[in-house]
Enzyme design. Structure first.
Site, PDB file in Angstrom:
ATOM      1  N   ASP A  66       0.835  -1.191   0.000  1.00  0.00           N
ATOM      2  CA  ASP A  66       0.000   0.000   0.000  1.00  0.00           C
ATOM      3  C   ASP A  66       0.880   1.255   0.000  1.00  0.00           C
ATOM      4  O   ASP A  66       1.855   1.335   0.756  1.00  0.00           O
ATOM      5  CB  ASP A  66      -0.893  -0.027   1.243  1.00  0.00           C
ATOM      6  CG  ASP A  66      -1.819   1.159   1.333  1.00  0.00           C
ATOM      7  OD1 ASP A  66      -2.699   1.279   0.466  1.00  0.00           O
ATOM      8  OD2 ASP A  66      -1.661   1.964   2.267  1.00  0.00           O
ATOM      9  N   GLU A 120       1.667  -0.491  -5.046  1.00  0.00           N
ATOM     10  CA  GLU A 120       0.723   0.578  -5.355  1.00  0.00           C
ATOM     11  C   GLU A 120       1.592   1.813  -5.573  1.00  0.00           C
ATOM     12  O   GLU A 120       2.103   2.393  -4.600  1.00  0.00           O
ATOM     13  CB  GLU A 120      -0.268   0.805  -4.230  1.00  0.00           C
ATOM     14  CG  GLU A 120      -1.292   1.875  -4.566  1.00  0.00           C
ATOM     15  CD  GLU A 120      -2.239   2.190  -3.412  1.00  0.00           C
ATOM     16  OE1 GLU A 120      -3.430   2.414  -3.664  1.00  0.00           O
ATOM     17  OE2 GLU A 120      -1.774   2.217  -2.251  1.00  0.00           O
TER      18      GLU A 120
END
Length: 735
Positions: free
Chosen positions: A361, A397
Site C-alpha cells: 500500500d 501501489e
C-alpha cells in the site's frame, strides 16, 4: 522466576521463546529505561510484574528472561524525556504494544488513558501539553508470547503453487466480506480465515479461473477514533497495530478462545489449503503508516517507544509529523531501523505463514529517502534480493500523496505495479466517452486504450536494458476495494457516501462512470428499464477488456456477480452488507458469472492473450504474422493520423503468440453509439472463429446460437458489430 540476564546472542527484536524462557529486545533509542511488564490473572484482578531490561546497545534494550512460557501476556513501559517539541514522548504510565508481537489479546479502547498527552472526555487536548498521568493497562491490547518453534503441520511454505506471472489472475478479496453471507458455509466459519479455505469458496475461485487471492490487510489493526465516535469501524483494515500479528477478529470463535497461537495456526492452515487447491495467497500490507494517527492521536506502541525515530518529522520546531500518506503519520523509511522492521515482518509472513507475495500500500512512501522517491532505496533493493522473498510476487501501489508521489512504471524488477492508467483508459473508453458522446461532446482518442491493451509499454518499458519487465508487470484493474464496484460504475454518475457520515465529502469525484441515463437501480416496472441490457453489456465490455488485455488482470471480489455498494465509492467503514459479497444470485448475476468464467477460460486456452514480452509489431519468424497489428473498421492498418483522430471509435487488434505456439486472436472493439460494419482484418488468410461477443448475456447459450447460424468468417468478410460491444475471434487452424 529467576532474574533476567543479558542476552547470550545479538538480540533479535521482539520476544522469542527459548528452552529456558524468552529473549526480549525492543528498540527505544532515545529512552533512558525500558521495562518488560508481565500480566497474570483475569480481568479485574490482573497482577503486573515489571522487569528492567538491559541496555541500550545501539538503541536496543534487551534481556534473557527465564521461566516465561508461550501465552504470557506482556507489554513495555518506556522511560525518558517528555519533550513533544523535540519529538520525544516518553510516558511510562502507558503500556506499549511490542512492535514485533506475534500475538495480541484485547482491543484498543478509545478513552483518555490511551493518549500520551492530557485529553478531555471528547479526546481533545494539546499534543504539546502535559503528559497524561493515567495508566493505560487494561485499555490497550496485551502483547502475547507465541512460540513459532512449536508450529505444527501443515507447513504452507512447502506446497506453494509458484504460478508464473503470465498465467496469474488476481482476485482481490476481504477475509470477512467474502464469506460473511455465504450460506453454504457453517455459520461458525463465515467471515473467517478458515472460511476462505472452505470447499465452497475454493470451488468458486477455481471455477472463476483466478490463480491468486489478494487479501485486504490481515495485520492486526485498530479503528480510528473518529469512526468509533460515529459507531463505525475501519472495515478495510488500513490502520495497522501489529505488523507480525494476524487480525484476531477474522479467526473462528474457537481459535480466538484458545489464543493467538491458535489464531496463527488457523491462518497457516488456510494458506496451506489454498495452496493445495493451486491458489496463491497475496497480502495487502500497510507499512507506510500506523494506527496511532497524527500528533493528537493515541499512544499505543511506536509513539511511546521512539516517536522521533519511527515517524517522519518535518524538521521544524516544535516537531510536527510529515504526512505523505493522508493518515496523519508516515513511517520514516530514511531510517534503517524502519526498513529493518518492515523486512523482518515480510520474512515472517513468508517463512512462517507461507504467503506467496505482497501488495504494498502506498509503496512510494517505502522508497522515499532524503531526496524523495528512488527505485534504489535500501528497502526496495533488499526486497528484491532477500532469500526469503526470492520468487514471491511483489506488487507496488505506485503512488502516495506526497511531492512527486505518482510513480507508476518506475519500480524496479521484479516488482509489478497497479496500473491506474489502465483503469482510467478502460473506464473512459467504455463509460465516460459514450456518456459525453450522448450529449454531443468529444471523447478520448483510441490510442490510450490501445496502449493499455498492449501492455502499457510506455510505462513499464523503461528499464536497463529496455523492455525487460514485460507486460506482466502491469497489474491491470478496472475496480478495486477503493472506488465503485463494476456494477456501480454503470449505474451511478455520482458517489453516494452518506452512510460514511462525512456529508458525502469523502471518496473521489473522478469516477469516469456512466449511469446510462438514470441514477441508481432501475425497477423492472420503470420506464427506464430499457437501459438495463446496455448496463449489463457495459459491465461485460469492462470485464473483457480487463481479462483479455496484455498484463496481469485483477478482479475485485463480487464483480463477477454484479455486487453493488449502492453507489458508495469509499466503503472503508462499512462492515455490513454494503461491502459484503452476496451469494444469492439472480439470473442475470448467474449469467455474468458464466461470462467471467468464459473470459478467463479464453485467457487460459490462448497463449496470444498471455503475452510475456512487449510486442514489437514485427513477425517473430519469417513468414509469420506480426506479434501485434492494428486495423480500423475497414480492415486497413492504422496510420499515425488515425491514432490521433478523436472520431475513431472502432479498432481491431490482432495478437499472435510467439513460437512454438500457433495461436492468433482478433479483438474487434466498437466504442461508438451506433452499429458499425467491420471488414475483418488480417492479411494472412485462414478463418476466424467467433469465440465471444459482449452482446451475449450468457456465453454458452448465445454461442450455441451463433454456431447454428454459421460461426466462421474469413479476413475480408464484412460483419455488423453492435454499438458499444467487443468481439473475440480466434484463428481456426483449418483452412
Amino acid at each position: 522466576m529467576s532474574a533476567p540476564s543479558p542476552s547470550r546472542r545479538p538480540p533479535r527484536l521482539g520476544v522469542h521463546v527459548t528452552d529456558e524462557g524468552v529473549d526480549v529486545a525492543v528498540l527505544a533509542s532515545h529512552a533512558t529505561a525500558v521495562e518488560l511488564c508481565l500480566f497474570d490473572g483475569v480481568e479485574g484482578t490482573l497482577a503486573e510484574r515489571r522487569i528492567t531490561l538491559g541496555g541500550p546497545v545501539h538503541g536496543v534494550f534487551s534481556a534473557s528472561v527465564p521461566g516465561i512460557r508461550p501465552g504470557q501476556r506482556y507489554g513495555f513501559r518506556a522511560h525518558g524525556p517528555w519533550n513533544p517539541a523535540a519529538g520525544l514522548r516518553y510516558n511510562p504510565v502507558k503500556l506499549l504494544v511490542d512492535p514485533y508481537a506475534r500475538g495480541l489479546l484485547g482491543d484498543v479502547e478509545h478513552v483518555p488513558p490511551t493518549y500520551g498527552h492530557v485529553v478531555d472526555d471528547e479526546l481533545q487536548g494539546d499534543p504539546y501539553g502535559a503528559p497524561d498521568p493515567r495508566d493505560s493497562a487494561g485499555h490497550v491490547p496485551f502483547s502475547v508470547v507465541v512460540d513459532t518453534r512449536a508450529l505444527t503441520s501443515p507447513d504452507p511454505t512447502t506446497n506453494r503453487p509458484w504460478t508464473p506471472w503470465s498465467r496469474t489472475v488476481v482476485y482481490e478479496a476481504h477475509v470477512k466480506g467474502l464469506t460473511a453471507l455465504h450460506d453454504a458455509l457453517p455459520a461458525e466459519l463465515r467471515g473467517t480465515y478458515a472460511g476462505l479455505a472452505h470447499p465452497a469458496v475454493v470451488d468458486h475461485l477455481l471455477g472463476l479461473g483466478v490463480t491468486a487471492v489478494e487479501l485486504l490487510p490481515v495485520h492486526a489493526f485498530s479503528s480510528e477514533p473518529h469512526l468509533v465516535e460515529k459507531g463505525l469501524t475501519n472495515y478495510w483494515g488500513y490502520s495497522t497495530l501489529g505488523f507480525f500479528t494476524p487480525h484476531a477478529a477474522y479467526a473462528t470463535k474457537e481459535a480466538r478462545a484458545l489464543g493467538p497461537q491458535a489464531v496463527l495456526d488457523e491462518v497457516r492452515t488456510a494458506v496451506h489449503a489454498l495452496h493445495e487447491a493451486g491458489l496463491e495467497v497475496l497480502l495487502d500490507v500497510v507499512y507506510n503508516h500506523t494506527c496511532e494517527g497524527g500528533l493528537p492521536g493515541q499512544h499505543l506502541s511506536w509513539r511511546g517507544l521512539d516517536s522521533s525515530l519511527y515517524y517522519t518529522h518535518d524538521g521544524g520546531v516544535p516537531a510536527r509529523l510529515a504526512d505523505v500518506t493522508g493518515t496523519g503519520n508516515t513511517l520514516d523509511f530514511r531510517r534503517a531501523e524502519v526498513t529493518r522492521m518492515t523486512l523482518d515482518s515480510l520474512r515472517y509472513w513468508a517463512d512462517v505463514v507461507g504467503v506467496d507475495g505482497f501488495r504494498f500500500d502506498l509503496a512510494v512512501t517505502l522508497g522515499r529517502d532524503v531526496e524523495g522517491f528512488t527505485p534504489d532505496h535500501p528497502l526496495l533493493v533488499a526486497a528484491r534480493t532477500d532469500p526469503s522473498l526470492h520468487g514471491l510476487k511483489l506488487v507496488a501501489e505506485p503512488w502516495d500523496v506526497g511531492p512527486g508521489g505518482w510513480r507508476t512504471g518506475q519500480f524496479p524488477v521484479p516488482f509489478a505495479e497497479w496500473n491506474d492508467r489502465f483503469r482510467n483508459a478502460t473506464r473512459s473508453f467504455w463509460l465516460a466517452d459514450p456518456a459525453r458522446a450522448a450529449h454531443g461532446l468529444p471523447g478520448h482518442r483510441v490510442r490510450d486504450l490501445a496502449t493499455r491493451l498492449a501492455g502499457s509499454v510506455d510505462l513499464f518499458g523503461h528499464t536497463d536494458p529496455p523492455l525487460t519487465r514485460g507486460p506482466v508487470a502491469s497489474v491491470n484493474f478496472v475496480t478495486a476495494h477503493d472506488g465503485f464496484t463494476l456494477a456501480d460504475l454503470v449505474a451511478y454518475d455520482h458517489k453516494h457516501n452518506a452512510a460514511n457520515g462525512e456529508q458525502n465529502r469523502d471518496g473521489t469525484d473522478d469516477n469516469r462512470s456512466w449511469n446510462h441515463g438514470l441514477e441508481g437501480p432501475v425497477q423492472l416496472d420503470s420506464p427506464g428499464v430499457d437501459i438495463v441490457p446496455l448496463r449489463r453489456r457495459s459491465i461485460r465490455n469492462l470485464l473483457a477488456t480487463l481479462v483479455l488485455a496484455a498484463g496481469t488482470p485483477m478482479l475485485t471480489a463480487g464483480d463477477e456477480t454484479g455486487r453493488t455498494q449502492r453507489g458508495n465509492n469509499n466503503a472503508y467503514c462499512q462492515d455490513n452488507e454494503i461491502s459484503w459479497v452476496r451469494w444469492d444470485h439472480s439470473s442475470w448475476r448467474k449469467d455474468l458469472l458464466a461470462t467471467t468464467r468464459w473470459l478467463t477460460l479464453l485467457r487460459r486456452e490462448h497463449p496470444a492473450l498471455r503475452a510475456e514480452r512487449f510486442f514489437s509489431g514485427r513477425p517473430l519468424l519469417p513468414g509469420r504474422r506480426p506479434d501485434l497489428a492494428w486495423y480500423d473498421a475497414l480492415g486497413t492498418p492504422f496510420d499515425h493520423a488515425r491514432w490521433h483522430d478523436p472520431s475513431v471509435r472502432t479498432l481491431q487488434m490482432v495478437r499472435t503468440a510467439p513460437p512454438p505456439d500457433d495461436d492468433t486472436v482478433l479483438l474487434v472493439i466498437n466504442g461508438a453509439l451506433d452499429s458499425v460494419s467491420v471488414v475483418l482484418a488480417d492479411e494472412h488468410g485462414g478463418r476466424w472463429r467467433l469465440a465471444w461477443d459482449s452482446v451475449w448475456e450468457h456465453p454458452a447459450e448465445e454461442r450455441a446460437e451463433a454456431i447454428a447460424a454459421g460461426l466462421h468468417a474469413r479476413p475480408g468478410d464484412t460483419t455488423v458489430v453492435e454499438p458499444l460491444s467487443l468481439r473475440v475471434y480466434v484463428q481456426d487452424p483449418q483452412p
